[in-house]
Design an enzyme around this catalytic site. Structure first.
Site, PDB file in Angstrom:
ATOM      1  N   CYS A 187     109.810 -60.954  18.777  1.00  0.00           N
ATOM      2  CA  CYS A 187     110.325 -59.584  18.137  1.00  0.00           C
ATOM      3  C   CYS A 187     110.987 -58.466  19.054  1.00  0.00           C
ATOM      4  O   CYS A 187     111.805 -58.911  19.485  1.00  0.00           O
ATOM      5  CB  CYS A 187     109.224 -59.047  17.003  1.00  0.00           C
ATOM      6  SG  CYS A 187     107.558 -58.661  17.861  1.00  0.00           S
ATOM      7  N   SER A 188     110.133 -57.401  19.016  1.00  0.00           N
ATOM      8  CA  SER A 188     110.941 -56.352  19.934  1.00  0.00           C
ATOM      9  C   SER A 188     109.950 -55.630  20.497  1.00  0.00           C
ATOM     10  O   SER A 188     109.944 -54.358  20.803  1.00  0.00           O
ATOM     11  CB  SER A 188     111.612 -55.368  18.931  1.00  0.00           C
ATOM     12  OG  SER A 188     110.863 -55.086  17.815  1.00  0.00           O
ATOM     13  N   CYS A 189     108.626 -56.138  21.029  1.00  0.00           N
ATOM     14  CA  CYS A 189     107.686 -55.669  21.616  1.00  0.00           C
ATOM     15  C   CYS A 189     108.206 -54.593  23.097  1.00  0.00           C
ATOM     16  O   CYS A 189     108.777 -55.258  23.619  1.00  0.00           O
ATOM     17  CB  CYS A 189     106.549 -56.356  21.867  1.00  0.00           C
ATOM     18  SG  CYS A 189     105.730 -57.032  20.407  1.00  0.00           S
TER      19      CYS A 189
END
Lengths: 196, 221
Positions: A108-110
């Site tokens: 995702c985009s952590c």
């Protein structure tokens, strides 16, 4: 929300739907508009990569702080006042002349919000998420960077709640430079590892 | 679930775009509103972060890949609220309330934004048993293909690596995503950072030397 009524433009479908949802949630009392504005203001104006630059510059100047940072990044970063959402559990990885580090979240985009703010568009893009773990040199080339021959690349995929920050190589004359000057030399991209 | 969000190692997306350091963080104002709405609703405690990730991932892969990042967030937010009856499809379509609001656990006020963000939501928890592995141990990731939310990416499944760090007990994301009411009965597991030789994962076709991935204990054989 502000709108320039002197140059009216038709709203796009997504703009209409987002506005509709926002007014619905306000009408139902689930959210306050002031809260939404405060959240946006926080990540637009208050929390960003300048925080991370302070961490890096201090580590470049202060060996004891650097040792603490590499041992317990969450506490060392909190000592500068940077804590909280999406940075609850921090890990700092150190670049050396032989090893370069690069951080990604393939799922995702952590991203470490308290020290870097919200992620740039490219960090969330399929092109970056897909390529980083298999071809990090290709990623760096997309950013116009090339590592010297023989430098190993370690890629860190943020699949849990640990958030990673790269400690870039210190400039050779770090001791001679002020900490404020050093802070100005630290880039967001170097703290993610797509740049040196 | 093996959907489009699990992108590690995919090819064909081309060069990374918008790489300039001064590229804007948002393309349009609505993206900021989606971010803020998602954070504000997340703060109500109506779901946990793993449930919100699961909601974003559970899109048809073609739709996921064809949606912008904040379109995916917007879709996930609507799904989470619909699932819990916080809003109805008709309300979403019209933007007007039709049924009374449901009570929320909390509501984030503007005055509390800074302190709430600074506090965050740590995921460390006590674990019922000692860690099975220590730094340096060899491990192999199970070959699993769960149809539910998981944080074990496809590209490490079945592969061998070494424990690089033992990170303590953390809320197990895969289980945490499965309960509809929050706070769930949290399951904590030992979390490890695992070092994989890049050639183990990709053969010779890689420019990485090592890939480090955070894995909960039950991911290992």
């Amino acid at each position: 929300m502000t709108q320039d009524h002197s140059h009216p433009q038709p709203l796009s479908d997504i703009e209409i739907r987002v506005k509709a949802l926002e007014s619905l949630l306000i009408e139902k009392g689930y959210v306050d508009p002031q809260t939404l504005d405060a959240l946006i203001d926080t990540y637009e104006n208050k929390i960003g990569p300048k925080n991370g630059a302070k961490v890096v510059a201090k580590a470049w100047k202060d060996p004891a702080y650097k040792a603490w940072l590499l041992d317990d990044a969450t506490a060392a970063i909190a000592s500068l006042g940077f804590t909280g959402r999406q940075g609850e559990h921090m890990v700092v990885v150190e670049n050396t002349p032989a090893v370069h580090n690069l951080v990604v979240c393939t799922l995702c985009s952590c991203y470490p919000w308290p020290v870097l703010g919200i992620p740039p568009v490219w960090y969330k893009s399929p092109a970056f998420r897909a390529k980083a773990v298999i071809d990090p040199k290709g990623v760096m080339a997309d950013f116009g960077h090339r590592l010297p021959e023989g430098v190993a690349i370690r890629v860190w995929d943020s699949t849990a709640e640990l958030r990673y920050l790269v400690l870039p190589l210190a400039p050779h004359d770090a001791n001679a430079l002020s900490i404020e000057h050093l802070e100005g030399m630290v880039t967001r991209d170097a703290m993610i590892g797509v740049a040196v | 679930m093996n959907t489009a969000h699990d992108m590690g190692g995919m090819q064909g997306f081309g060069a990374i775009e918008e790489t300039a350091s001064d590229s804007p963080l948002f393309h349009a104002e609505w993206e900021q509103r989606v971010l803020a709405l998602t954070l504000a609703m997340g703060a109500t405690g109506s779901w946990n972060i793993d449930q919100s990730r699961a909601a974003r991932e559970n899109m048809h892969p073609a739709v996921y890949l064809n949606s912008s990042y904040f379109e995916i967030w917007f879709s996930g937010l609507q799904k989470l609220m619909l699932e819990r009856g916080l809003v109805t499809p008709q309300e979403i379509a019209t933007g007007r309330a039709v049924v009374p609001p449901l009570p929320l656990q909390r509501k984030l006020l503007a005055v509390d934004v800074a302190s709430a963000l600074a506090k965050g939501s740590p995921t460390t928890r006590p674990t019922p048993s000692p860690a099975r592995f220590k730094v340096g141990d060899s491990v192999r990731v199970k070959m699993i293909n769960p149809i539910q939310h998981t944080r074990v990416p496809r590209y490490i499944r079945g592969h061998a690596g070494h424990i690089s760090a033992v990170r303590g007990g953390h809320v197990f994301a895969d289980a945490n995503a499965q309960t509809l009411s929050a706070p769930a009965m949290e399951e904590a597991q030992w979390l490890y950072t695992v070092r994989f030789d890049a050639n183990e994962l990709w053969g010779a076709d890689t420019t990485a030397s090592e890939v480090y991935v955070d894995c909960w204990e039950s991911y290992f054989e």
